[in-house]
Structures are given as C-alpha cells and as structure tokens.
Design a protein around this motif. Structure first.
Motif, PDB file in Angstrom:
ATOM      1  N   TYR A   1       0.879  -1.180   0.000  1.00  0.00           N
ATOM      2  CA  TYR A   1       0.000   0.000   0.000  1.00  0.00           C
ATOM      3  C   TYR A   1       0.903   1.212   0.000  1.00  0.00           C
ATOM      4  O   TYR A   1       1.678   1.426   0.933  1.00  0.00           O
ATOM      5  N   MET A   2       0.809   2.017  -1.078  1.00  0.00           N
ATOM      6  CA  MET A   2       1.785   3.091  -1.244  1.00  0.00           C
ATOM      7  C   MET A   2       1.124   4.452  -1.096  1.00  0.00           C
ATOM      8  O   MET A   2       0.627   5.020  -2.073  1.00  0.00           O
ATOM      9  N   ALA A   3       1.086   4.938   0.129  1.00  0.00           N
ATOM     10  CA  ALA A   3       0.546   6.275   0.379  1.00  0.00           C
ATOM     11  C   ALA A   3       1.700   7.228   0.700  1.00  0.00           C
ATOM     12  O   ALA A   3       1.975   8.172  -0.043  1.00  0.00           O
ATOM     13  N   THR A   4       2.426   6.927   1.795  1.00  0.00           N
ATOM     14  CA  THR A   4       3.487   7.824   2.283  1.00  0.00           C
ATOM     15  C   THR A   4       4.552   8.083   1.216  1.00  0.00           C
ATOM     16  O   THR A   4       4.938   7.177   0.480  1.00  0.00           O
TER      17      THR A   4
ATOM     18  N   ASN B   1       3.065  12.467   7.704  1.00  0.00           N
ATOM     19  CA  ASN B   1       1.898  12.979   8.430  1.00  0.00           C
ATOM     20  C   ASN B   1       1.095  13.954   7.568  1.00  0.00           C
ATOM     21  O   ASN B   1      -0.113  14.095   7.741  1.00  0.00           O
TER      22      ASN B   1
ATOM     23  N   MET C   1       8.642   3.672   2.500  1.00  0.00           N
ATOM     24  CA  MET C   1       8.316   2.667   3.529  1.00  0.00           C
ATOM     25  C   MET C   1       7.484   1.490   2.995  1.00  0.00           C
ATOM     26  O   MET C   1       7.541   0.408   3.545  1.00  0.00           O
ATOM     27  N   SER C   2       6.682   1.681   1.971  1.00  0.00           N
ATOM     28  CA  SER C   2       5.877   0.562   1.480  1.00  0.00           C
ATOM     29  C   SER C   2       6.812  -0.529   0.938  1.00  0.00           C
ATOM     30  O   SER C   2       7.950  -0.270   0.567  1.00  0.00           O
TER      31      SER C   2
ATOM     32  N   ASN D   1      11.025  -2.634   3.198  1.00  0.00           N
ATOM     33  CA  ASN D   1      10.564  -1.250   3.001  1.00  0.00           C
ATOM     34  C   ASN D   1      11.414  -0.615   1.903  1.00  0.00           C
ATOM     35  O   ASN D   1      12.613  -0.826   1.853  1.00  0.00           O
TER      36      ASN D   1
ATOM     37  N   GLY E   1       7.224   0.581  15.437  1.00  0.00           N
ATOM     38  CA  GLY E   1       6.548   0.784  14.152  1.00  0.00           C
ATOM     39  C   GLY E   1       5.107   1.246  14.347  1.00  0.00           C
ATOM     40  O   GLY E   1       4.625   2.144  13.656  1.00  0.00           O
TER      41      GLY E   1
ATOM     42  N   ALA F   1       3.302   4.204  12.332  1.00  0.00           N
ATOM     43  CA  ALA F   1       2.561   3.830  11.118  1.00  0.00           C
ATOM     44  C   ALA F   1       1.058   4.076  11.285  1.00  0.00           C
ATOM     45  O   ALA F   1       0.551   4.139  12.401  1.00  0.00           O
ATOM     46  N   GLU F   2       0.384   4.226  10.174  1.00  0.00           N
ATOM     47  CA  GLU F   2      -1.067   4.466  10.121  1.00  0.00           C
ATOM     48  C   GLU F   2      -1.486   5.669  10.971  1.00  0.00           C
ATOM     49  O   GLU F   2      -2.511   5.654  11.652  1.00  0.00           O
TER      50      GLU F   2
ATOM     51  N   ASP G   1       0.912   8.859  12.812  1.00  0.00           N
ATOM     52  CA  ASP G   1       1.828   9.074  13.932  1.00  0.00           C
ATOM     53  C   ASP G   1       1.037   9.531  15.166  1.00  0.00           C
ATOM     54  O   ASP G   1       0.159  10.391  15.079  1.00  0.00           O
TER      55      ASP G   1
ATOM     56  N   GLN H   1       1.562  11.366  17.848  1.00  0.00           N
ATOM     57  CA  GLN H   1       1.485  12.753  18.311  1.00  0.00           C
ATOM     58  C   GLN H   1       0.570  13.587  17.410  1.00  0.00           C
ATOM     59  O   GLN H   1      -0.190  14.425  17.883  1.00  0.00           O
ATOM     60  N   VAL H   2       0.636  13.290  16.113  1.00  0.00           N
ATOM     61  CA  VAL H   2      -0.181  14.055  15.172  1.00  0.00           C
ATOM     62  C   VAL H   2      -1.655  13.625  15.292  1.00  0.00           C
ATOM     63  O   VAL H   2      -2.573  14.454  15.270  1.00  0.00           O
TER      64      VAL H   2
HETATM   65  C1  LIG Z   1       7.236   0.121  10.171  1.00  0.00           C
HETATM   66  C2  LIG Z   1       6.549   1.086   9.244  1.00  0.00           C
HETATM   67  C3  LIG Z   1       5.855   0.600   8.156  1.00  0.00           C
HETATM   68  C4  LIG Z   1       5.233   1.480   7.279  1.00  0.00           C
HETATM   69  N1  LIG Z   1       4.570   0.982   6.201  1.00  0.00           N
HETATM   70  C5  LIG Z   1       3.987   1.832   5.330  1.00  0.00           C
HETATM   71  C6  LIG Z   1       3.309   1.322   4.183  1.00  0.00           C
HETATM   72  O1  LIG Z   1       3.223   0.106   3.970  1.00  0.00           O
HETATM   73  N2  LIG Z   1       2.762   2.212   3.314  1.00  0.00           N
HETATM   74  C7  LIG Z   1       2.814   3.559   3.523  1.00  0.00           C
HETATM   75  O2  LIG Z   1       2.276   4.302   2.715  1.00  0.00           O
HETATM   76  N3  LIG Z   1       3.454   4.075   4.605  1.00  0.00           N
HETATM   77  C8  LIG Z   1       4.044   3.245   5.505  1.00  0.00           C
HETATM   78  N4  LIG Z   1       4.687   3.753   6.616  1.00  0.00           N
HETATM   79  C9  LIG Z   1       4.839   5.191   6.741  1.00  0.00           C
HETATM   80  C10 LIG Z   1       3.996   5.814   7.825  1.00  0.00           C
HETATM   81  O3  LIG Z   1       2.661   5.884   7.436  1.00  0.00           O
HETATM   82  C11 LIG Z   1       4.622   7.191   8.120  1.00  0.00           C
HETATM   83  O4  LIG Z   1       5.874   6.944   8.737  1.00  0.00           O
HETATM   84  C12 LIG Z   1       3.759   8.044   9.034  1.00  0.00           C
HETATM   85  O5  LIG Z   1       2.628   8.508   8.345  1.00  0.00           O
HETATM   86  C13 LIG Z   1       4.539   9.244   9.584  1.00  0.00           C
HETATM   87  O6  LIG Z   1       5.148   9.959   8.562  1.00  0.00           O
HETATM   88  P1  LIG Z   1       6.711  10.329   8.645  1.00  0.00           P
HETATM   89  O7  LIG Z   1       7.441   9.102   9.031  1.00  0.00           O
HETATM   90  O8  LIG Z   1       7.074  10.990   7.381  1.00  0.00           O
HETATM   91  O9  LIG Z   1       6.807  11.337   9.874  1.00  0.00           O
HETATM   92  P2  LIG Z   1       6.892  12.940   9.778  1.00  0.00           P
HETATM   93  O10 LIG Z   1       5.703  13.438   9.012  1.00  0.00           O
HETATM   94  O11 LIG Z   1       8.244  13.312   9.271  1.00  0.00           O
HETATM   95  O12 LIG Z   1       6.743  13.327  11.295  1.00  0.00           O
HETATM   96  C14 LIG Z   1       7.844  13.240  12.227  1.00  0.00           C
HETATM   97  C15 LIG Z   1       7.431  13.899  13.526  1.00  0.00           C
HETATM   98  O13 LIG Z   1       7.165  15.279  13.298  1.00  0.00           O
HETATM   99  C16 LIG Z   1       6.177  15.747  14.196  1.00  0.00           C
HETATM  100  N5  LIG Z   1       5.042  16.312  13.426  1.00  0.00           N
HETATM  101  C17 LIG Z   1       4.772  16.154  12.103  1.00  0.00           C
HETATM  102  N6  LIG Z   1       3.632  16.793  11.793  1.00  0.00           N
HETATM  103  C18 LIG Z   1       3.175  17.356  12.923  1.00  0.00           C
HETATM  104  C19 LIG Z   1       2.022  18.118  13.277  1.00  0.00           C
HETATM  105  N7  LIG Z   1       1.103  18.452  12.359  1.00  0.00           N
HETATM  106  N8  LIG Z   1       1.841  18.471  14.570  1.00  0.00           N
HETATM  107  C20 LIG Z   1       2.746  18.124  15.510  1.00  0.00           C
HETATM  108  N9  LIG Z   1       3.856  17.417  15.244  1.00  0.00           N
HETATM  109  C21 LIG Z   1       4.062  17.045  13.985  1.00  0.00           C
HETATM  110  C22 LIG Z   1       5.739  14.573  15.025  1.00  0.00           C
HETATM  111  O14 LIG Z   1       6.425  14.546  16.239  1.00  0.00           O
HETATM  112  C23 LIG Z   1       6.149  13.373  14.167  1.00  0.00           C
HETATM  113  O15 LIG Z   1       6.364  12.223  14.956  1.00  0.00           O
HETATM  114  C24 LIG Z   1       5.293   2.885   7.515  1.00  0.00           C
HETATM  115  C25 LIG Z   1       5.973   3.368   8.639  1.00  0.00           C
HETATM  116  C26 LIG Z   1       6.589   2.484   9.498  1.00  0.00           C
HETATM  117  C27 LIG Z   1       7.306   3.031  10.700  1.00  0.00           C
END
Ligand SMILES: Cc1cc2nc3c(=O)[nH]c(=O)nc-3n(C[C@H](O)[C@H](O)[C@H](O)COP(=O)(O)OP(=O)(O)OC[C@H]3O[C@@H](n4cnc5c(N)ncnc54)[C@H](O)[C@@H]3O)c2cc1C
Length: 606
Positions: A128-131, A137, A168-169, A227, A403, A407-408, A410, A412-413
């Motif tokens: 599933y490729m969203a991020t 976030n 990450m996908s 990933n 994780g 995932a799905e 974050d 804090q957000v």
């Molecule tokens: C093990 C694992 C598997 C995954 N698998 C998939 C997958 O199969 N498909 C897919 O699409 N994605 C996948 N992901 C991605 C996941 O959905 C993202 O990591 C997640 O949405 C967070 O995005 P980011 O890592 O870019 O964090 P960032 O957006 O960079 O955020 C980092 C930090 O910034 C702060 N922050 C950001 N925005 C705000 C805000 N508005 N307010 C306050 N603080 C904020 C928070 O402290 C946050 O923890 C996976 C992630 C992991 C860890």
C-alpha cells in the motif's frame, strides 16, 4: 485455579469472540513454520516472514472473506505478529490496506477482477503506497501524479521528484510478485482533483515492471522487511485501474465528476482503510503487551532471589515489582476495554463513520500503542538480562511497537487532531463530576471517572477562557493550547476505558470484582498524573490524595493471588512462546536452547 473465572476474563479481553475469531489463529501459530530460527541475516528473516504470511493465508479463509467480517480482521491483526512481528506488517498491509481498498471501492470494477483474484489467492502480495519521502503525516499533500489521457483512456503515473518517492511501502524484494494500491494525485488537463487510489502492478516473477524503480531502504533492527523507495517513470495504466468506487468518475467527455463534492472528504474516503487499520494496530499492540506481561510474570513466579532477613523468594513477591507489573496488567485490561469499545462501535455502524467515532478510534490507536510501549519496555527491564534475548521475545515486541506508534498515523499528530476536534466542538464529559471527596476515605473506579471528568471540565474551561482573550496568529493560538488539549483528549480516553470496565457485566461476580480492582488500579495511575492539580483544586481531602500509594499497594496485594487467572485469560501457554523464562525449570531450557542454537552456529562458522 478457578477455570470459570479465567474464561470469563477471556470474554472481557477478547470481546466475547475468542472461540469464534481467535482460537484457530492461536492454533496455527503452533505449526513448526513458526519455530524460532537463530542466525538468519535480515534478508533471510524478511523472506521467512513472507513464507509465514503465505502459511497464514493458506490456513484461513480468503482475504475477501476476512474483510467481510471486520471482527475477524481485528483478530488476525492481533495474532499475525505474535510469533513473528514482521508478519503483522505483511498481513495487515495486504489484507486491510490493499485488499481492503479493492473491497471498499472496486469489487464491481470488472477491469481489475484479475488483480483482485491474484491478491485474494496471494499469487501476488499487495503493498500500500501512500506515504512519500516528503509527505508522511502531511500525506494529503503527496505529489505522485496520475495524469489522465482521454484519447488513450489511460493514466500516466509519475514521480515528479525525490520527495515524492513512495516511502516505507514494501517494494524492496522485487522477485516477489506484487500489485500495489498507489495513492496519487489525479490531474486532468493540468487541473488537480485530489488524491485517489490506483491499482498498479509493481513486480512479477521476472522482477520489477518496466518504468518502476525500487530502492530498498537501509537496515533497521529486528524486522528484515523490504521497506523501499519506489518511483514511477510515466508508466501507463488503464482507466479501470483508478479505484474511484462511489467517490468520483471520469465521464465520456473525459471530465471529472465528483460524487463526493468536498476534496477533504474525497481524500478520507479514498483512504477508507485507515480507520479499521487503526483498530488493527491497537489489537496488535495489545497482543505484544499481553505476551510481554505473560512472559515476564511467568518468569517472576520461578525466578528466586534472596529476601531481606529470610529465605529465597520469587521476585513476584516484592511489592515494588508488583506495583510496576500489576499497573502494567491494569493498563492491558484498560486498553483492551478501550479498544473493544471502539471495535464494538465500529462494528455497529451502518454507513460512514461519524466524526466522534473517528476521534475515538484515533485516540484509541494513540493511547493503546503508547501505553503498550511503556508496558513492554517495563517488562523487558523486569526480566533482567533474560529480557534482552530474542528467544524471550520482549525485545521483538519493542520493535513492533516502535513501528505501530508511527505507522497508520503518527501518535502525536493523531492525538493533536483529536485535541483540535475536542476544543472546536461543544465537548463535555458524559460522566457525573465528582467533587466532594471529603466524604470518602478511598477511591473507587466510579469516583475516579467522576474525578477525571472534573479535571476534563477544568481543562475545557481554561482552554476556552484562554482562547477568548488570545491575540495572535491561528498557529500561535493552537500552540498555546495544544498541550492542554492533548491532555484533555488523553483523559477522555482513559475515562472511557474505566467506564467500559465498570459497565462490563459477567455472570461471575468474582471476575467482575477482579475487573473492578484492575480498573481501580488503572484509575489511580491516571489520577496520579494530575495529583498536583487535584491537591490545588481543594476538592478532595489531602488525606485521601495522600493515600493513593497505600491504596495501590493494597490493590496489588489483592491481585497477587489472582495473577494466574489474570494472565491465563490471554489464552496463551508456555509452549506457544517457547521462551525459556516461561518455564519453571528455565535454567535447563535456557541452557539447552543456548547449546542448540548459538553454540551450534558458532561451531558451524569456525
Ligand atoms: C514500520 C513502518 C511501516 C510502514 N509501512 C507503510 C506502508 O506500507 N505504506 C505507507 O504508505 N506508509 C508506511 N509507513 C509510513 C507511515 O505511514 C509514516 O511513517 C507516518 O505517516 C509518519 O510519517 P513520517 O514518518 O514521514 O513522519 P513525519 O511526518 O516526518 O513526522 C515526524 C514527527 O514530526 C512531528 N510532526 C509532524 N507533523 C506534525 C504536526 N502536524 N503536529 C505536531 N507534530 C508534527 C511529530 O512529532 C512526528 O512524529 C510505515 C511506517 C513504518 C514506521
């Protein structure tokens, strides 16, 4: 042990569906494919996780049948990663996010029937490729483009820059056939219509498909999954591969027709699997928390140490140990209550999820994964050096939880979103406020929910008064109230958990009393977080507030003889985990395991 009581507690933990939805999943984990294998490198362990996921798929009903029964999906989320944490990610992405998107938006779309068949039979896995690298976030701002060409009746899928690489996908193992759901921005005649799901073949038995690049992400501890960073170079996909469902369509003139007018609402509908996904994540986190407590508490009953002035005693008999570990148990029961409450509400809806349930599910995901992270880390420490060995499993659950908090959505957000929603609506806590504590000399779960409601009301008042007098930008205003608003959200979740425990009805009075004792201990843990405020409020007698520690210790003594019942309700046994420290003769099992694994590996490598 009172078998009856244990079974009643199991009904509480598994929302009355253990036999129906969980039992067979537990049984299949006893297959030899889940036997621990030492000495694998990360790629080998990732490959093994795919193999084990194929096994799970073969042994149970098809993904489409699982999706038709969300309670089963939640159960699968809990058990899939219990003996191999990576299987949780593979199975849940495949079943819930990818197949779920087809299930929600494309079952009537004959143009993708072959894809559905391949995914349902697992001839192909479904990432599933969203991020994207620059959009996590803030995923709604993602930049992958699906540019419509009306003459050819197709889209060209393109990655415009490095930040918009899918991130990450699971695309790193390109020898495994994969069909992905790719979230991309629909562009028609240079106009942006927002983000939609598209079905895209990523790889087949010959490797990556033309026009697709997949770079495996760097190593991470424990989980050897693939990933990746995935890019599309103007690859052509057919009109049918747009999984628009009831969200929108492109008419005969090549024009975009929205069936849902609001762009944000269209986006949320396109990402419809995220809400059940968050309940799946909560279920998996609870599985890790329960397993860690089970393993740690088994060990605590066998591991002897010298007691002051007396004979050797098991470490479970020490009160500081009990205080920490029994609060962990109370957190597991409370967070199970919160998750089950969210699941039951999700299962009862007919149609779209309303904003209140959306907030509740978001809050549940954040609170459960945070609390279980703390529980698991505490269990690791309470096992001493034994806690660091993979064969005793707890460190692997730490990796799982790392994780899950991200995932799905974050945590804090997510919780900030819930907080913003709460302060912008007329939120008032449903419970009766409790503010005449002078009359009482001990806390009950009922009085605790009233006290939490009192603190919630106070926060609401403080936040709204602050907002009325605030002068500044919208962002400054949000920053000035956000931490209080997040605290308010957490209190809402904790209160719902305790209320669900109070309202739980059982034929067994003993089980009901046990749940109340756990609710009481959890409630005291919550009240302690705000102890300064409660003292300052003057609403409760100082004596009552100062007695919290004593009451916690009293509850620990009450729970001590019931520990077996409380952990046996999880449905596990020692042979499920085969962790040496679960067994009474752990010294022999640990020594035998060390000889048969590490020693053998070292001899082989010399
Ligand atoms: C093990 C694992 C598997 C995954 N698998 C998939 C997958 O199969 N498909 C897919 O699409 N994605 C996948 N992901 C991605 C996941 O959905 C993202 O990591 C997640 O949405 C967070 O995005 P980011 O890592 O870019 O964090 P960032 O957006 O960079 O955020 C980092 C930090 O910034 C702060 N922050 C950001 N925005 C705000 C805000 N508005 N307010 C306050 N603080 C904020 C928070 O402290 C946050 O923890 C996976 C992630 C992991 C860890």
């Amino acid at each position: 042990m009172d078998i009856q009581s244990k079974d009643f507690l199991k009904n509480f933990i598994y929302n009355n569906s253990f036999e129906k939805n969980h039992q067979d999943l537990l049984t299949l984990l006893r297959n030899e494919i889940f036997e621990r294998r030492e000495g694998l490198n990360l790629t080998q362990s990732g490959e093994l996780s795919y193999e084990r996921s194929r096994f799970i798929h073969k042994e149970i009903e098809s993904p489409l049948d699982v999706l038709a029964n969300p309670d089963r999906l939640f159960a699968l989320a809990e058990w899939a990663g219990l003996l191999d944490v990576s299987c949780f990610s593979i199975i849940m992405v495949h079943y819930n996010l990818t197949m779920g998107t087809f299930f929600d938006h494309a079952l009537k779309n004959k143009g993708v029937a072959d894809f559905v068949e391949e995914l349902d039979s697992l001839s192909s896995f479904g990432p599933y490729m969203a991020t994207e690298l620059g959009y996590g976030n803030n995923v709604a701002a993602l930049k992958t483009q699906a540019v419509y060409d009306h003459e050819e009746k197709c889209f060209y899928l393109n990655t415009p820059d490095q930040l918009s690489q899918k991130y990450m996908s699971y695309s790193g193992f390109s020898h495994i056939p994969k069909i992905a759901v790719v979230m991309a921005r629909l562009i028609i005649k240079d106009k942006d219509y927002g983000v939609f799901p598209f079905a895209v073949r990523i790889s087949d038995l010959d490797g990556l498909c033309e026009g697709i690049t997949a770079i495996p992400c760097p190593e991470k501890p424990v989980q050897g999954l693939d990933n990746g960073l995935t890019s599309f170079n103007h690859i052509k996909i057919s009109l049918n591969q747009a999984l628009f469902g009831e969200i929108a369509e492109i008419n005969e003139n090549g024009e975009f027709v929205a069936k849902i007018k609001n762009v944000r609402a269209r986006f949320l509908k396109s990402m419809s699997r995220i809400m059940p996904g968050r309940l799946c994540v909560s279920s998996a986190a609870l599985g890790g928390g329960k397993a860690s407590c089970y393993i740690a508490l088994k060990f605590a009953q066998h591991r002897l140490t010298n007691a002051p002035g007396g004979q050797d005693t098991a470490i479970i008999n020490f009160l500081p140990y009990q205080r920490e570990m029994f609060i962990n148990l109370a957190k597991i029961y409370a967070m199970s209550a919160l998750t089950n409450n969210g699941k039951s509400r999700f299962l009862s809806i007919d149609g779209d999820i309303d904003s209140e349930l959306t907030s509740q599910i978001n809050l549940t995901k954040a609170l459960v994964t945070w609390e279980m992270t703390d529980v698991i880390i505490s269990c690791r420490e309470r096992c001493g050096a034994q806690g660091i060995f993979s064969v005793n499993r707890i460190t692997e659950y730490i990796s799982l939880l790392q994780g899950l908090v991200t995932a799905e959505g974050d945590n804090q957000v997510l919780i900030a979103t819930v907080a913003a929603q709460l302060v912008n609506m007329e939120y008032t806590p449903g419970s009766q406020v409790y503010d005449n504590g002078d009359k009482y000399d001990s806390f009950t779960p009922e009085s605790i929910t009233g006290l939490i409601a009192l603190r919630e009301k106070n926060l609401i008042k403080e936040i709204s008064e602050h907002r009325l007098s605030f002068n500044g930008t919208f962002f400054d205003e949000w920053n000035s109230i956000s931490n209080d608003a997040i605290h308010l959200s957490k209190l809402w979740g904790y209160r719902v958990a305790i209320e669900t425990m109070i309202n739980w009805k059982s034929e067994s009075v003993e089980s009901q009393n046990l749940i109340k004792a756990l609710a009481n201990l959890f409630g005291l843990y919550v009240i302690q977080k705000d102890i300064g405020w409660y003292i300052d409020s003057g609403k409760l007698s100082k004596n009552l507030l100062m007695s919290i520690n004593k009451q916690m210790d009293g509850l620990c003594s009450e729970l001590l003889p019931k520990v077996d019942e409380i952990i046996e309700a999880f449905g596990y046994d020692e042979d499920l985990f085969k962790s040496p420290i679960c067994y009474p003769e752990y010294q022999r099992v640990f020594t035998d395991f060390a000889k048969s694994s590490r020693t053998k590996l070292l001899e082989e490598s010399l």
